[in-house]
Structures are given as structure tokens and as C-alpha cells.
Design a protein around this motif. Sequence first.
Motif, PDB file in Angstrom:
ATOM      1  N   TRP A 109       0.856  -1.198  -0.119  1.00  0.00           N
ATOM      2  CA  TRP A 109       0.218  -0.263   0.052  1.00  0.00           C
ATOM      3  C   TRP A 109       0.752   1.328   0.208  1.00  0.00           C
ATOM      4  CZ3 TRP A 109      -5.268  -0.453  -0.442  1.00  0.00           C
ATOM      5  CH2 TRP A 109      -5.672  -1.556  -0.148  1.00  0.00           C
ATOM      6  N   ARG A 156       0.204   5.748  -0.313  1.00  0.00           N
ATOM      7  CA  ARG A 156      -0.652   6.699  -0.218  1.00  0.00           C
ATOM      8  C   ARG A 156       0.109   7.935  -1.028  1.00  0.00           C
ATOM      9  NH1 ARG A 156      -0.828   7.571   6.244  1.00  0.00           N
ATOM     10  NH2 ARG A 156       1.301   8.420   6.611  1.00  0.00           N
ATOM     11  N   ARG A 213       4.164   9.863  -4.159  1.00  0.00           N
ATOM     12  CA  ARG A 213       3.684   8.644  -3.557  1.00  0.00           C
ATOM     13  C   ARG A 213       4.398   7.929  -2.630  1.00  0.00           C
ATOM     14  NH1 ARG A 213       0.177   5.276  -7.864  1.00  0.00           N
ATOM     15  NH2 ARG A 213      -0.555   7.373  -8.141  1.00  0.00           N
ATOM     16  N   ASP A 266      -3.059  10.917   8.061  1.00  0.00           N
ATOM     17  CA  ASP A 266      -3.444   9.675   7.306  1.00  0.00           C
ATOM     18  C   ASP A 266      -4.145  10.259   6.130  1.00  0.00           C
ATOM     19  OD1 ASP A 266      -3.596   7.942  10.216  1.00  0.00           O
ATOM     20  OD2 ASP A 266      -1.645   8.139   9.099  1.00  0.00           O
ATOM     21  N   ALA A 285      -5.388  10.882   2.564  1.00  0.00           N
ATOM     22  CA  ALA A 285      -4.662  10.649   1.412  1.00  0.00           C
ATOM     23  C   ALA A 285      -5.467   9.762   0.396  1.00  0.00           C
ATOM     24  CB  ALA A 285      -3.182   9.771   1.535  1.00  0.00           C
ATOM     25  N   TYR A 322      -5.047   6.271  -1.257  1.00  0.00           N
ATOM     26  CA  TYR A 322      -4.366   4.961  -0.852  1.00  0.00           C
ATOM     27  C   TYR A 322      -4.446   4.102  -2.224  1.00  0.00           C
ATOM     28  CZ  TYR A 322      -3.934   6.200   3.988  1.00  0.00           C
ATOM     29  OH  TYR A 322      -3.339   6.666   5.167  1.00  0.00           O
ATOM     30  N   GLY A 374      -6.895   3.525  -6.919  1.00  0.00           N
ATOM     31  CA  GLY A 374      -6.826   4.393  -5.496  1.00  0.00           C
ATOM     32  C   GLY A 374      -7.996   4.487  -5.113  1.00  0.00           C
ATOM     33  N   GLN A 400      -9.929   7.099  -1.655  1.00  0.00           N
ATOM     34  CA  GLN A 400      -9.550   8.193  -0.933  1.00  0.00           C
ATOM     35  C   GLN A 400      -9.963   7.841   0.638  1.00  0.00           C
ATOM     36  OE1 GLN A 400      -8.555  11.420  -1.756  1.00  0.00           O
ATOM     37  NE2 GLN A 400      -8.705  11.722   0.497  1.00  0.00           N
TER      38      GLN A 400
END
Length: 120
Positions: free
Chosen positions: A36, A38, A45, A87, A89, A91, A113, A115
Amino acid sequence: QVQLVESGGGLVQAGGSLRLSCAASGRTSSSYAMAWFRQVPGKEREFVAGIRWRTYYAESVKGRFTISRDNAKNTLYLQMSSLKPEDTAVYYCTARAGDVLGHASQYDYWGQGTQVTVSS
């Protein structure tokens, strides 16, 4: 080719929890590294967590996030707890043949992705 589809993002209050899922299809393999990352606007990223034969975590999420995979279901998970506003972002789920690496350019396959927004 490997197709990855993330789900599970959303809006949560600080201190709350979310679980992200990533369904893999195509030429997948249980020996692939999956991870993972983000990204927030204007920034690169960044690596969050990875898994192959063991798990790896960014320092910023260690102790709060847990990565896991169900090879029978071809699904990757990210359990996120004690969420913080930082946190927030998009992902992304990603995969590569080989070991877990920490830079986005080293991965071959990406999802679209999901959100995650953490309100204070």
C-alpha cells in the motif's frame, strides 16, 4: 497483466478505524510482493506497508496499521486504526514480482486508488 481494485475508503473521525481491501485478478501470484502506498496532492506517492514473506511498515504507521493478504481470495488488506488527520490521502494498492521495495517506481501494477479522509 495484473488488475488491482481497491475498496473501503471513506470519511472517518480521528481515532477511528477503516479497513481497505484490494482485489487482485489476472496473472497474480502468491509470491508477488504487494504493498500500500498513499499520496496527497503535491507530494510523491509514499510507502505505507508491504507484504511478501514478512510484513514491512513505514515508521509513521507502525503499531497502528496492519497489512495482510488472503491468497485464496487474491485479496490484500490494510487495517487502519487510531487514524490521524495526517493519514488523509488517496491509498493505492500495488504489486510487483520480487521483494517488497519502498519506492513507487519499482512497482509494476497499480489500482485506481481509494480516498481516505480523517477529520479532526
